[in-house]
Design an enzyme around this catalytic site. Structure first.
Site, PDB file in Angstrom:
ATOM      1  N   HIS A   2     -29.448  21.907 -24.180  1.00 58.56           N
ATOM      2  CA  HIS A   2     -28.055  22.498 -24.268  1.00 58.56           C
ATOM      3  C   HIS A   2     -28.197  22.838 -26.019  1.00 58.56           C
ATOM      4  CE1 HIS A   2     -23.591  23.889 -24.951  1.00 58.56           C
ATOM      5  NE2 HIS A   2     -24.376  24.451 -23.639  1.00 58.56           N
TER       6      HIS A   2
ATOM      7  N   ASP B 179     -24.848  28.011 -22.167  1.00 56.46           N
ATOM      8  CA  ASP B 179     -23.986  26.979 -21.184  1.00 56.46           C
ATOM      9  C   ASP B 179     -23.817  26.962 -19.143  1.00 56.46           C
ATOM     10  OD1 ASP B 179     -22.852  26.674 -23.510  1.00 56.46           O
ATOM     11  OD2 ASP B 179     -21.488  27.628 -23.449  1.00 56.46           O
TER      12      ASP B 179
END
EC number: 3.1.1.4
Length: 138
Positions: free
Chosen positions: A63, A105
């Site tokens: 991420h 996300d």
């Protein structure tokens, strides 16, 4: 330190991406990002260094890498649209940045959901100074 920053952001009433990411994590893991992921391992939460501690921490590493590629975007504050149905997150319309941030996300939340079995309480509130291994490249 990571936990304090996230709590401060929430107390200030920021309505941006961090709150949306928290909601995605809740959808996929049934856990609140705070406290479960706000300072987990070496990469979940603010910043990151060293080697990911497990598959859960690796989700956060990936991420961070995803956000790092969005040099012309503001991934921690841009608001995007998304929806979900029966545990599936779908990124909606918006600018290219909003779509890319949403996808970063979404992928991380899905990864965290798929790796719930690797979650270890000993890595909750893990101190940064223990993350001393050389950092991996994205």
């Amino acid at each position: 330190m990571r936990t304090l920053w996230i709590v401060a952001v929430l107390l200030l009433g920021v309505e941006g991406n961090l709150l949306q990411f928290n909601k995605m994590i809740k959808i996929m893991t049934k856990k609140n990002a705070i406290p479960f992921y706000s300072s987990y391992g070496c990469y979940c939460g603010w910043g990151g260094q060293g080697k990911p501690k497990d598959a859960t921490d690796r989700c956060c590493f990936v991420h961070d890498c995803c956000y790092g590629k969005l040099t012309d975007c503001s991934p921690k504050s841009d608001i995007y649209s998304y929806s979900w149905k029966t545990g599936i997150i779908i990124c909606g319309e918006g600018t290219e940045c909003e779509k890319k941030i949403c996808e970063c996300d979404r992928a991380a939340a899905v990864c965290l959901g798929h790796n719930l079995r690797t979650y270890k309480k000993r890595y909750m509130f893990y101190p940064d100074f223990l993350c001393t291994d050389p950092s991996e490249k994205c």
